[in-house]
Design a protein around this motif. Structure first.
Motif, short mmCIF file in Angstrom:
data_model
loop_
_atom_site.label_atom_id
_atom_site.label_comp_id
_atom_site.label_asym_id
_atom_site.label_seq_id
_atom_site.Cartn_x
_atom_site.Cartn_y
_atom_site.Cartn_z
N VAL A 9 0.85 -1.19 0.00
CA VAL A 9 0.00 0.00 0.00
C VAL A 9 0.88 1.24 0.00
N SER A 10 0.60 2.15 -0.92
CA SER A 10 1.26 3.45 -0.97
C SER A 10 0.21 4.50 -0.64
N MET A 11 0.38 5.17 0.49
CA MET A 11 -0.60 6.14 0.96
C MET A 11 -0.31 7.52 0.38
N GLY A 12 -1.38 8.24 0.03
CA GLY A 12 -1.26 9.60 -0.48
C GLY A 12 -1.41 10.61 0.63
N ASN A 13 -2.17 11.67 0.39
CA ASN A 13 -2.34 12.73 1.38
C ASN A 13 -3.10 12.25 2.61
N ALA A 58 3.86 5.29 3.80
CA ALA A 58 3.16 6.58 3.94
C ALA A 58 4.17 7.71 3.83
N GLN A 59 3.71 8.86 3.38
CA GLN A 59 4.53 10.05 3.43
C GLN A 59 4.62 10.53 4.88
N PRO A 60 5.67 11.24 5.27
CA PRO A 60 5.75 11.72 6.65
C PRO A 60 4.54 12.54 7.08
N ALA A 97 -6.18 4.02 18.81
CA ALA A 97 -7.43 4.09 18.04
C ALA A 97 -8.28 5.26 18.53
N LYS A 98 -9.53 5.00 18.83
CA LYS A 98 -10.46 6.03 19.33
C LYS A 98 -10.64 7.17 18.33
N GLY A 99 -10.45 6.88 17.03
CA GLY A 99 -10.66 7.89 16.01
C GLY A 99 -9.55 8.90 15.86
N ARG A 100 -8.46 8.77 16.62
CA ARG A 100 -7.38 9.76 16.56
C ARG A 100 -6.59 9.62 15.26
N ILE A 101 -6.18 10.75 14.72
CA ILE A 101 -5.40 10.74 13.48
C ILE A 101 -3.93 10.97 13.80
N TRP A 102 -3.08 10.46 12.90
CA TRP A 102 -1.65 10.55 13.09
C TRP A 102 -0.99 10.97 11.78
N THR A 103 0.15 11.61 11.88
CA THR A 103 0.94 11.82 10.68
C THR A 103 1.59 10.49 10.29
N GLY A 104 2.05 10.41 9.06
CA GLY A 104 2.72 9.19 8.64
C GLY A 104 3.93 8.89 9.51
N ALA A 105 4.67 9.94 9.90
CA ALA A 105 5.85 9.74 10.75
C ALA A 105 5.45 9.17 12.10
N ASP A 106 4.38 9.70 12.70
CA ASP A 106 3.89 9.16 13.97
C ASP A 106 3.39 7.73 13.80
N ALA A 107 2.68 7.49 12.69
CA ALA A 107 2.12 6.17 12.44
C ALA A 107 3.21 5.11 12.33
N LYS A 108 4.35 5.48 11.77
CA LYS A 108 5.47 4.53 11.69
C LYS A 108 5.98 4.19 13.08
N GLU A 109 6.10 5.20 13.93
CA GLU A 109 6.56 4.95 15.30
C GLU A 109 5.58 4.05 16.06
N LEU A 110 4.30 4.17 15.73
CA LEU A 110 3.27 3.40 16.43
C LEU A 110 3.03 2.02 15.81
N GLY A 111 3.68 1.74 14.69
CA GLY A 111 3.52 0.43 14.06
C GLY A 111 2.36 0.33 13.10
N LEU A 112 1.75 1.48 12.77
CA LEU A 112 0.60 1.45 11.85
C LEU A 112 1.04 1.44 10.39
N VAL A 113 2.25 1.90 10.10
CA VAL A 113 2.82 1.80 8.75
C VAL A 113 4.24 1.27 8.90
N GLU A 134 7.07 1.89 6.36
CA GLU A 134 8.14 2.76 5.90
C GLU A 134 7.57 4.10 5.46
N LEU A 135 8.45 5.10 5.44
CA LEU A 135 8.07 6.43 4.97
C LEU A 135 8.63 6.64 3.57
N GLY A 136 7.83 7.28 2.73
CA GLY A 136 8.27 7.55 1.37
C GLY A 136 7.09 7.56 0.42
N GLY A 137 7.41 7.55 -0.86
CA GLY A 137 6.38 7.60 -1.88
C GLY A 137 6.48 6.44 -2.85
N TRP A 138 6.27 6.76 -4.11
CA TRP A 138 6.21 5.74 -5.16
C TRP A 138 7.49 4.92 -5.26
#
Length: 331
Positions: free
Chosen positions: A113-117, A135-137, A220-236, A238-242
């Motif tokens: 999966v490559s995540m966009g905005n 995901a992008q940062p 969880a609980k509906g909270r949103i994260w940046t891609g950089a935070d999501a990587k630290e939390l194990g939700l993604v 790697e960081l980057g694009g195509w």
């Protein structure tokens, strides 16, 4: 179009993009086949679509699901890159697409999966069981939660001098009626349904990401994260694009880092716009260009009206229980 030819000089011919690639070659036109599937816009049941007036695409579960199945069934496809840019939407549609990613992995076709905005709520739901997630940062992701309700319109129409009513055939037949609020029993049933969706969502995140369910409940609980935070939390992963997604696709397919690959989009675009742009050239090129120019001009004229409708909440959008709420970035 004639002015473009005039500037190009005598003997110049209009060459459409697909024809140009046929002659010049594409950087990803040979080698091992890797499928590319796009999941763009709010998730909904049915077919994917694009609204030129609002400039908004939708991710239809029928279209995306069929694309993933076709990629799985193609023996030449060795990996799938799933491009997701979505705020979420329908739980049922998200679950249907998620199931196809699971099926792909079971069939030995890795899914990257490559995540966009944005890849939040239902947009994260469809991605959570991928082999790898990139995901992008600054990607807005996560939003593991559920939100639902209904809009009551009776007082609005009464102010406009319009009155109406409804007749129900049973106690719960008006459950989603916009004329009155939920009954006590109806509200209890609705909350129970949302709770069931939330448990299903968090459980599948834990399974797909290999995380303890307690950890998932914390993020969880509906909270949103940046891609950089999501990587630290194990939700993604790697960081980057195509380029990163393609590197991971090569690795998952057992290919060398510099191996030639052939990217093929599933499903093939057969819409009106694709027909106009892809079938041009030759004697009718100027006619096709004129049609496209006329359509674009008409859409541009109507776009201010579309903006007013969107401001009133009347435009298309992510109508579903697994949706990311709009995020205001700045003033």
């Amino acid at each position: 179009m004639a002015a473009v030819k005039a500037r190009a000089g005598d003997g110049a011919e209009l060459l459409w993009h697909d024809r140009y690639l046929e002659r010049a070659g594409s950087p990803w036109a040979r080698g091992t086949k890797i499928a590319v599937v796009y999941g763009l816009g709010p998730v909904q049941r049915g077919e994917s679509s694009f609204d030129p007036l609002f400039r908004e695409a939708t991710m239809g579960s029928d279209t995306v699901g069929a694309a993933l199945r076709a990629a799985v069934d193609d023996p030449e496809v060795k990996a799938i890159v799933f491009r997701v840019d979505s705020p979420g939407g329908s739980y049922v549609a998200s679950d249907a697409i998620w199931r196809e990613t699971v099926r792909a992995k079971q069939a030995g076709k890795p899914v990257i999966v490559s995540m966009g905005n944005v890849a939040g709520s239902g947009g994260y739901f469809v991605a959570m069981h991928a082999t790898k997630i990139v995901a992008q940062p600054g990607t807005i992701t996560g939003s593991i939660g559920v939100l639902g309700g209904k809009m009551l319109t009776r007082q609005l129409f009464e102010r406009l001098g319009v009155t109406y009513d409804a007749i129900g055939s049973s106690a719960n037949s008006d459950f989603f009626s916009d004329t009155h609020d939920y009954s006590a029993h109806g509200w209890q049933r609705f909350q129970a349904w949302l709770d069931r969706v939330y448990v299903d969502f968090t459980t599948k995140v834990a399974e797909g990401r290999g995380l303890p369910i307690e950890k998932v409940r914390e993020v969880a609980k509906g909270r949103i994260w940046t891609g950089a935070d999501a990587k630290e939390l194990g939700l993604v992963d790697e960081l980057g694009g195509w380029p990163v997604a393609l590197r991971l696709a090569r690795e998952a397919a057992g290919l060398d880092a510099d191996a030639d690959i052939q990217l093929e989009v599933f499903p093939e675009d057969k819409g009106l716009l694709g027909s106009l742009l892809g079938g041009g050239g030759g004697d009718n090129s100027e006619s096709v260009a004129a049609q496209v120019q006329l359509t674009v001009g008409l859409v541009d004229e109507l776009r201010p009206v579309a903006a007013e409708l969107r401001a009133l909440g009347l435009g298309p959008g992510a109508h579903g229980v697994v949706s990311t709420l709009p995020v205001a970035l700045g003033d």
